[in-house]
Design a protein around this motif. Structure first.
Motif, mmCIF file in Angstrom:
data_model
loop_
_atom_site.group_PDB
_atom_site.id
_atom_site.type_symbol
_atom_site.label_atom_id
_atom_site.label_comp_id
_atom_site.label_asym_id
_atom_site.label_seq_id
_atom_site.Cartn_x
_atom_site.Cartn_y
_atom_site.Cartn_z
ATOM 1 N N VAL A 246 37.033 49.155 29.510
ATOM 2 C CA VAL A 246 37.041 47.796 29.011
ATOM 3 C C VAL A 246 37.730 46.954 30.082
ATOM 4 N N ALA A 247 37.214 45.750 30.290
ATOM 5 C CA ALA A 247 37.750 44.927 31.372
ATOM 6 C C ALA A 247 37.866 43.468 30.950
ATOM 7 N N ALA A 248 38.621 42.733 31.732
ATOM 8 C CA ALA A 248 38.751 41.279 31.548
ATOM 9 C C ALA A 248 38.432 40.620 32.876
ATOM 10 N N ALA A 249 37.797 39.458 32.818
ATOM 11 C CA ALA A 249 37.408 38.754 34.040
ATOM 12 C C ALA A 249 37.759 37.280 33.931
ATOM 13 N N ALA A 250 37.995 36.658 35.077
ATOM 14 C CA ALA A 250 38.325 35.228 35.121
ATOM 15 C C ALA A 250 37.174 34.472 35.768
ATOM 16 N N CYS A 251 36.769 33.387 35.136
ATOM 17 C CA CYS A 251 35.673 32.580 35.664
ATOM 18 C C CYS A 251 36.246 31.359 36.392
ATOM 19 N N PRO A 252 35.951 31.204 37.662
ATOM 20 C CA PRO A 252 36.479 30.062 38.404
ATOM 21 C C PRO A 252 35.824 28.738 38.013
ATOM 22 N N LYS A 253 34.650 28.810 37.385
ATOM 23 C CA LYS A 253 33.904 27.593 37.056
ATOM 24 C C LYS A 253 34.420 26.924 35.787
ATOM 25 N N CYS A 254 34.521 27.708 34.704
ATOM 26 C CA CYS A 254 34.941 27.123 33.426
ATOM 27 C C CYS A 254 36.385 27.460 33.064
ATOM 28 N N LYS A 255 37.033 28.280 33.890
ATOM 29 C CA LYS A 255 38.442 28.660 33.709
ATOM 30 C C LYS A 255 38.671 29.599 32.526
ATOM 31 N N GLU A 256 37.594 30.097 31.925
ATOM 32 C CA GLU A 256 37.741 30.996 30.788
ATOM 33 C C GLU A 256 38.058 32.415 31.258
ATOM 34 N N VAL A 257 38.736 33.167 30.379
ATOM 35 C CA VAL A 257 38.990 34.584 30.628
ATOM 36 C C VAL A 257 38.094 35.384 29.687
ATOM 37 N N LEU A 258 37.238 36.214 30.256
ATOM 38 C CA LEU A 258 36.296 37.007 29.479
ATOM 39 C C LEU A 258 36.934 38.346 29.142
ATOM 40 N N HIS A 259 37.037 38.658 27.849
ATOM 41 C CA HIS A 259 37.640 39.911 27.411
ATOM 42 C C HIS A 259 36.571 40.861 26.862
#
Length: 257
Positions: A163-176
């Motif tokens: 399981v991973a988390a990612a950061a989006c530079p475009k919308c600033k959201e953190v995907l869990h």
């Protein structure tokens, strides 16, 4: 009797022998009569100071972590510039990527080596991290249409589940809750990049030493020194890495120019 394991430790931590100090009764009496402690006040003071410095470093890395991801879009926009600028590419970024796994504990993006008794840390550099984020394994699509980068992953080396988390530079959201790839894919790609990172540092040192050695031989042959020149005093490198804070400020000012 219940056995409780600390998940922050790896199995190797549990296999280490305790740091016991066996002492005979005669040695105990001799030490007591001399007024000596098994652990001196100076030793305790050193331990306290090291613990305080460790707390300060942890607090600093936590602040840098937040600063880094607050400026992720800026950093990724200037990816090519960073990779082409040693003082940027060589910035320590080992605290930016986190994670862990069952049976192996927290992942480490820092390597410690002993060279002739001298401890040397080789940490994941910003340039290596950006190259890692350029692989398909460490990128994932975001619902906003942007491309997010993996900043944390965990899982099992046995089942491969992750399981991973990612950061989006475009919308600033953190995907869990990202489960699209195996734990082995993450670890394999990361360990390969860490090995390349370490190899690059060591090869760079060897190359600079070889160059300094050749320069000393030349100077000694020309008689430019009354005492023989040694490569240890002549080794040169590129400009030292700047701080993350300095790089971010310089990139922002560059965009305003």
């Amino acid at each position: 009797m219940a056995i409780i394991f600390d998940e922050s430790k790896s199995i190797n931590d549990y296999l280490k022998k305790p740091e016991a100090h066996p002492e005979s009764f005669a040695a105990f009496c001799k030490r007591q009569s001399a007024g000596l402690k098994l652990v001196s006040e100076d030793m305790e003071q050193e331990k306290r100071e090291q613990e305080e410095m460790a707390k300060l470093r942890k607090k600093s890395f936590e602040r840098k972590y937040e600063l880094f991801y607050d400026n992720l879009d800026l950093i990724l926009r200037h990816r090519d510039e960073i990779l082409a600028t040693p003082r940027y590419a060589n910035i320590d970024a080992h605290y930016v990527l986190g994670g862990g796994g069952c049976y192996i504990g927290p992942i480490s993006t820092s390597r410690r080596y002993s060279f002739a008794g001298t401890l040397v840390n080789i940490n994941l550099k910003l340039g290596a991290l950006l190259e890692l984020w350029n692989t398909d394994t460490f990128r994932v699509g975001c619902k906003c249409g942007g491309t997010a980068v993996i900043r944390y992953f965990s899982g099992s080396p046995l089942s491969g589940a992750s399981v991973a988390a990612a950061a989006c530079p475009k919308c600033k959201e953190v995907l869990h809750g990202i489960r699209s790839r195996s734990f082995g894919d993450y670890m394999g790609t990361m360990l390969t990049k860490l090995a390349e990172n370490t190899e690059k540092v060591i090869k760079d040192i060897i190359a600079k030493w070889t160059l300094a050695e050749a320069e000393c031989v030349k100077k000694n042959a020309e008689g430019k020194f009354s005492r023989l020149c040694r490569p240890g005093g002549e080794i040169r490198g590129e400009e030292p890495a700047c701080s993350l804070e300095t790089m971010i400020n310089e990139l922002k000012m560059g965009e305003m120019a």
